[in-house]
Design an enzyme around this catalytic site. Sequence first.
Site, PDB file in Angstrom:
ATOM      1  N   GLY A  48       0.769  -1.246   0.000  1.00 56.55           N
ATOM      2  CA  GLY A  48       0.000   0.000   0.000  1.00 56.55           C
ATOM      3  C   GLY A  48       0.793   1.286   0.000  1.00 56.55           C
ATOM      4  N   ASP A 103       1.761   2.828   4.756  1.00 60.75           N
ATOM      5  CA  ASP A 103       0.625   3.518   4.141  1.00 60.75           C
ATOM      6  C   ASP A 103      -0.323   4.028   5.210  1.00 60.75           C
ATOM      7  OD1 ASP A 103      -0.096   0.929   4.890  1.00 60.75           O
ATOM      8  OD2 ASP A 103      -1.130   0.451   3.027  1.00 60.75           O
ATOM      9  N   ASP A 106      -3.108   1.520  11.658  1.00 62.92           N
ATOM     10  CA  ASP A 106      -4.464   1.329  12.165  1.00 62.92           C
ATOM     11  C   ASP A 106      -4.356   0.856  13.630  1.00 62.92           C
ATOM     12  OD1 ASP A 106      -7.307   1.076  11.802  1.00 62.92           O
ATOM     13  OD2 ASP A 106      -7.090  -1.038  11.361  1.00 62.92           O
ATOM     14  N   LYS A 134      -4.702   6.233  12.210  1.00 61.84           N
ATOM     15  CA  LYS A 134      -6.019   6.208  12.853  1.00 61.84           C
ATOM     16  C   LYS A 134      -5.818   6.177  14.363  1.00 61.84           C
ATOM     17  CE  LYS A 134      -8.387   3.713   9.109  1.00 61.84           C
ATOM     18  NZ  LYS A 134      -9.041   2.449   8.709  1.00 61.84           N
ATOM     19  N   VAL A 156     -10.525   3.639   3.928  1.00 60.50           N
ATOM     20  CA  VAL A 156     -10.162   4.508   2.800  1.00 60.50           C
ATOM     21  C   VAL A 156      -9.428   3.727   1.710  1.00 60.50           C
ATOM     22  CG1 VAL A 156     -10.088   6.599   4.212  1.00 60.50           C
ATOM     23  CG2 VAL A 156      -8.017   5.222   3.946  1.00 60.50           C
ATOM     24  N   ARG A 168      -5.961   1.159  -6.023  1.00 61.47           N
ATOM     25  CA  ARG A 168      -4.614   1.643  -5.702  1.00 61.47           C
ATOM     26  C   ARG A 168      -4.187   2.795  -6.613  1.00 61.47           C
ATOM     27  NH1 ARG A 168      -2.331  -1.968  -2.095  1.00 61.47           N
ATOM     28  NH2 ARG A 168      -2.720  -4.175  -2.470  1.00 61.47           N
TER      29      ARG A 168
END
Length: 177
Positions: A48, A103, A106, A134, A156, A168
């Site tokens: 990512g 990327d 979380d 996040k 997202v 992507r």
Amino acid sequence: MSLVTLHDKQFKPYISAEAIHERVSQVAGNLSADLKDSFPLFLVVLNGSFIFAADLVKMLKFPCEISFVKLASYHGTGSTGTVNEIIGLTENVENRTIVIIEDIVDTGTTLAKLHNLLKHKKAKQIKTATLLFKPMAYKKTIPVDYVCMEIPNDFVVGYGLDYNGLGRNLKDIYVLA
Ligand code: 5GP
């Protein structure tokens, strides 16, 4: 910008390419100020973060190395439980300044595993740069040093991030509509 459909879901525009660019260049400035004399090794965590990393490293004007890694987890035999391994790391990290490029952070599980593995390999200093963070989902205590943007617990896509393989290539970031 309008809605995009990926598989069964619709996504709406969330963060524009221009806004992303502005924050990436600010973070590049901070990285440069902090690390220009430490010859860091940037470890880009695939998949990512490939677009973020490409944009970010073009803005760094000091000597550095860049390598691309994946984190693999598999169940060991017998009592060994889950084994984590950094795939693709050919450089020696001992006594070096390492910057993990993510990327999105979380829960922080991925970051914490990488951090431990790099500490085990005797890295001198481990920093983290992430496109998105996040904070409400984060469960670890490792500091996330360079954050382009904090977002709530929404899913997202775009700018490298996918939904089951799609999205992507979007130049902006989209959120579930
Ligand atoms: P963590 O280990 O911090 O819980 O999760 C990190 C990974 O989960 C990211 O590298 C990314 O692959 C995935 N992830 C977490 N949130 C999102 C999201 O909102 N969108 C996408 N596409 N992937 C996410």
